[in-house]
Design an enzyme around this catalytic site. Structure first.
Site, mmCIF file in Angstrom:
data_model
loop_
_atom_site.group_PDB
_atom_site.id
_atom_site.type_symbol
_atom_site.label_atom_id
_atom_site.label_comp_id
_atom_site.label_asym_id
_atom_site.label_seq_id
_atom_site.Cartn_x
_atom_site.Cartn_y
_atom_site.Cartn_z
ATOM 1 N N PHE A 1 3.620 6.883 1.085
ATOM 2 C CA PHE A 1 4.542 7.605 0.222
ATOM 3 C C PHE A 1 3.827 8.640 -0.646
ATOM 4 O O PHE A 1 4.462 9.403 -1.346
ATOM 5 C CB PHE A 1 5.281 6.628 -0.696
ATOM 6 C CG PHE A 1 6.101 5.640 0.064
ATOM 7 C CD1 PHE A 1 7.273 6.027 0.685
ATOM 8 C CD2 PHE A 1 5.692 4.323 0.183
ATOM 9 C CE1 PHE A 1 8.033 5.111 1.394
ATOM 10 C CE2 PHE A 1 6.445 3.406 0.887
ATOM 11 C CZ PHE A 1 7.621 3.804 1.494
ATOM 12 N N PRO B 1 0.835 -1.207 0.000
ATOM 13 C CA PRO B 1 0.000 0.000 0.000
ATOM 14 C C PRO B 1 0.864 1.249 0.000
ATOM 15 O O PRO B 1 1.864 1.334 0.723
ATOM 16 C CB PRO B 1 -0.800 -0.132 1.290
ATOM 17 C CG PRO B 1 -0.895 -1.596 1.516
ATOM 18 C CD PRO B 1 0.418 -2.160 1.039
ATOM 19 N N CYS B 2 0.469 2.229 -0.809
ATOM 20 C CA CYS B 2 1.375 3.331 -1.110
ATOM 21 C C CYS B 2 1.016 4.634 -0.430
ATOM 22 O O CYS B 2 1.683 5.639 -0.649
ATOM 23 C CB CYS B 2 1.411 3.554 -2.618
ATOM 24 S SG CYS B 2 -0.208 3.885 -3.333
ATOM 25 N N LYS B 3 -0.034 4.683 0.388
ATOM 26 C CA LYS B 3 -0.459 5.981 0.905
ATOM 27 C C LYS B 3 0.614 6.632 1.771
ATOM 28 O O LYS B 3 0.712 7.843 1.856
ATOM 29 C CB LYS B 3 -1.750 5.839 1.713
ATOM 30 C CG LYS B 3 -2.407 7.188 1.985
ATOM 31 C CD LYS B 3 -3.812 7.039 2.521
ATOM 32 C CE LYS B 3 -4.474 8.396 2.677
ATOM 33 N NZ LYS B 3 -5.837 8.322 3.185
ATOM 34 N N ASN C 1 5.108 0.906 -7.118
ATOM 35 C CA ASN C 1 4.597 1.822 -6.102
ATOM 36 C C ASN C 1 4.381 3.194 -6.733
ATOM 37 O O ASN C 1 4.678 3.398 -7.908
ATOM 38 C CB ASN C 1 5.572 1.913 -4.912
ATOM 39 C CG ASN C 1 4.836 1.998 -3.589
ATOM 40 O OD1 ASN C 1 4.083 2.940 -3.357
ATOM 41 N ND2 ASN C 1 5.032 1.014 -2.726
#
Length: 743
Positions: free
Chosen positions: A335, A331-333, A386
């Protein structure tokens, strides 16, 4: 052994008899000139490569690989994600072997469950045996005691659930729990706390086996035991670990309780304080001790079994059943440029459920788990994806966090005489590769060293880009009229809408490539679908719809700001001068009020007031200061009417909550779910009819564009032609059913 393995029994039956489902398939093949297994190109069986998709979501990456029609065939044999809604969509499209399978291809699992490579190999092997036609693999796993291992886990869970039910029904427990405000248990932090504990709730704290490793296997693969195996005793070190785990989670709640919140979070401190008081009572302490014993016992059985059978599992995995490719990105939130300030604000208010001191956001630590899976599965190739901001330095409470450098360092630490990866990474934009969307993503590619040269990783990024963009209008063409989402009237994601073939040989090659991909035949029937699902949109507010009718394509909310207008400055100067001259306090107050409205949002204000009066709207909520002030902030692009002549803006998960940033170029509505899927390049045969509107939009926003993923699959196939990067390609040639499991 007193236990019978349901999976083995079911698979054994399938070997010697023709099931009704199998007979139906045979009849279908005879009745139609189209091969029932149309998805299987006629090529050597040994060219099939097993793919594992970590953090798979709805399956964007897997869709591109599994539907690549080139020199090699890729087959996703395992997808893992902790989002049940996304996994529903995944399993709707990536199916296991029908009635002969005990487990689905996509699995709801938390990557942090697994702390040792041997257990990851065990999980993969058990999954492969349960989701594909591998009776001999089940037999070999049972020879080392798989059934007894699962039975011990199940009985430990049963013992805890029985004890927890008894404790939670006691008078003192019920009385103490009643003092905690019910709203407390709706907070994200508290939900995460309960989920990590692995219990269903505090009021009914039974073992939530689907939230823990091996829970689904126990339910799917075991029949009732004739005798109960010994449970054993928890390892003391693991008891200590569970005590520390409890203290760490409790301290998170306690720390959050000491912080003040704003707005809807203003009462969270009191609620969390009361929860901490409940967790510190004698009534709850009995449940805490039972929890520690339960989780330590579970961990002890897992560690004991894996360590005892380490060499057998390693031999079994590398002998015939290894995975060749690992895909995915955590999960990229953490970054995300937008996500960072939101997370910091929530952390300051004590309501963030993902705080992690070392990595800034605990989801960022999941890339360490990605590397652990690499160590366990040792694929020839891996692909890490990502957000583009993954490559930028991230400030954390403990200093600056350089994610790509850390990821490379972690992969280098895996290096042994037998395991070394050549690694390279770049940020690429999907619009450069015939995807009708401006979507920048960080991609890291790794290939196992050996026969492969050092420059193989950089060679991967020698991707052939499209000569021109694919505009949004191409993605929207060929769809019938959409329907408004109506949960009461039955218009939901399963609503069927007609689709039409759109093809013109005179179109630019990148547009033809895109259209041939989204309009490709269904991989099972071999026929281009005449209808698709989820072509539905949310009903907009009347005041939003009227406002949008005055906005041209390609214009955002923030584009209507006029901060640099000379006339605007002249107006402000004139009003300020008048305020100094007038004597009447009433007039001065009126002028000061007017001055407050003469700012960069003046044009927006005039337009909104005009629409309210002209169309006799009861209200125009966009006139609220919160919207007008945000016009110049990072959230000022909350509304945008998309341009049909350019690629779409980046589809993000937030589309699940608010579709106003994706307003249709010409129609008085936002994009439908299917249109968003088209923008992401999901083929029309890909189904979304098993999930709700919010979750489906979000799953699409989180996905990797399948057309981009197909490009990655093609490049890997090209490299494999040049260099022998898959020395074990032929090892699944004896299992034709590997190829059929997509059906």
């Amino acid at each position: 052994m007193s236990l019978r393995h349901r999976g083995v029994a079911r698979l054994a039956k399938g070997c010697g008899t023709t099931t009704p489902a199998a007979a139906k398939r045979e009849q279908s093949k005879k009745a139609s000139p189209v091969n029932y297994y149309r998805s299987l190109p006629e090529r050597p069986l040994q060219d099939t490569l097993r793919v594992v998709d970590l953090f798979c979501g709805a399956g964007g990456l897997s869709c591109g690989f599994d539907n690549f029609n080139g020199a090699r065939r890729f087959k996703t044999v395992l997808g893992i994600d902790n989002d049940p809604s996304a996994i529903k969509i995944f399993n709707r499209n990536f199916r296991s072997l029908g009635d002969r399978a005990s487990l689905p291809i996509g699995r709801v699992a938390d990557m942090t469950w697994f702390q040792h490579p041997t257990e990851i190999r065990l999980f993969y092997l058990v999954h492969l045996a349960g989701s594909s036609f591998h009776p001999e693999l089940f037999e070999r796993l049972n020879e080392i005691g798989l059934s007894e291992f699962l039975a011990r886990i199940r009985n430990i869970d049963k013992k805890f659930s029985s004890l927890a039910a008894e404790i939670s029904q006691s008078d003192d427990y019920v009385e103490e729990l009643s003092r905690v405000p019910p709203q407390t248990f709706t907070l994200a932090l508290v939900k995460a706390f309960v989920n990590r504990l692995g219990v269903s709730s505090f009021s009914r704290p039974l073992a939530s086996t689907r939230s823990l490793p091996w829970g689904e296997e126990c339910e799917s693969l075991l029949e009732n035991a004739e005798g109960e195996p010994a449970l054993g005793f928890p390892n003391r070190e693991l008891v200590h670990d569970m005590e520390q785990e409890w203290s760490a989670r409790f301290n998170e709640i306690q720390e959050a309780a000491g912080k003040s919140g704003r707005g809807q979070n203003s009462n969270n401190s009191k609620r969390l304080t009361r929860l901490c008081e409940f967790l510190s009572t004698d009534a709850f302490s009995r449940l805490k001790e039972a929890w520690i014993d339960w989780r330590a016992s579970r961990a002890s059985v897992r560690a004991e079994f894996c360590l005892e059978n380490k060499s057998q599992l390693e031999e079994l995995y590398f002998d015939r059943y290894r995975a060749h490719i690992v895909l995915g990105g955590p999960p990229c939130k953490g970054f995300s440029r937008i996500g960072r300030p939101v997370i910091q604000s929530l952390r300051d208010q004590g309501v963030h459920a993902w705080s992690h001191k070392e990595y800034g956001d605990e989801r960022n630590a999941l890339m360490v788990q990605y590397v652990l899976f690499l160590e366990a599965l040792q694929p020839e190739v891996f692909l890490f994806e990502n957000v583009s901001n993954f490559q930028s330095a991230l400030k954390t409470p403990n200093g600056t966090f350089d994610a790509p450098a850390l990821l490379v360092e972690l992969i280098e630490e895996l290096a042994t005489d037998k395991l070394t990866y050549h690694v390279s990474h770049q940020v690429i934009n999907a619009r450069d590769y015939a995807v009708p969307q401006d979507r920048r993503r960080f991609i890291m590619f790794g290939a196992k060293a050996g026969a492969a040269p050092h420059n193989i990783a950089s060679k991967f990024f020698e991707l052939k880009s499209a000569a021109a963009d694919v505009p949004l209008r191409v993605a929207l063409t060929g769809l019938s009229d959409p329907q408004e989402f109506d949960p009461k009237g039955g218009i939901k994601t399963d609503h069927s809408s007609a689709v039409y073939d759109v093809w013109d040989p005179k179109l630019p090659p990148e547009q033809r490539d895109y259209l041939s991909w989204v309009q490709q035949p269904d991989p099972v029937s071999g026929v281009r679908p005449a209808a698709t699902d989820a072509h539905i949109f949310r009903k907009p507010r009347d005041d939003d719809r009227v406002f949008a009718s005055f906005v041209a394509p390609g214009i955002r909310w923030m584009d209507l700001k006029v901060d640099r207008s000379q006339t605007l400055q002249d107006l402000r100067d004139g009003i300020e001068a008048a305020i100094e001259e007038v004597q009447s306090s009433k007039t001065k107050h009126a002028l000061e009020n007017l001055l407050g409205k003469v700012d960069g949002s003046l044009m927006l204000r005039l337009l909104l007031e005009h629409t309210k009066e002209r169309f006799k709207l009861p209200e125009q909520h966009l006139l609220l200061e919160g919207y007008l002030k945000n016009g110049g902030s990072t959230h000022g692009d909350w509304f945008e009417r998309l341009s049909a002549t350019k690629p779409c803006r980046t589809i993000v998960a937030h589309i699940g909550k608010d579709t106003y940033a994706y307003w249709h170029p010409t129609e008085p509505r936002s994009l439908t779910i299917r249109e968003a899927a088209r923008v992401q390049s999901f083929p029309d045969f890909f189904r979304f009819d098993v999930s709700g509107v919010v979750d489906t939009y979000s799953a699409i926003g989180n996905a990797v564009p399948p057309l981009l993923s197909r490009l990655f699959a093609a490049r890997i196939s090209e490299l494999a032609e040049e260099i022998q990067i898959f020395p074990h390609e032929g090892e699944c040639a004896n299992h034709k059913t590997d190829l059929l499991s997509a059906s």
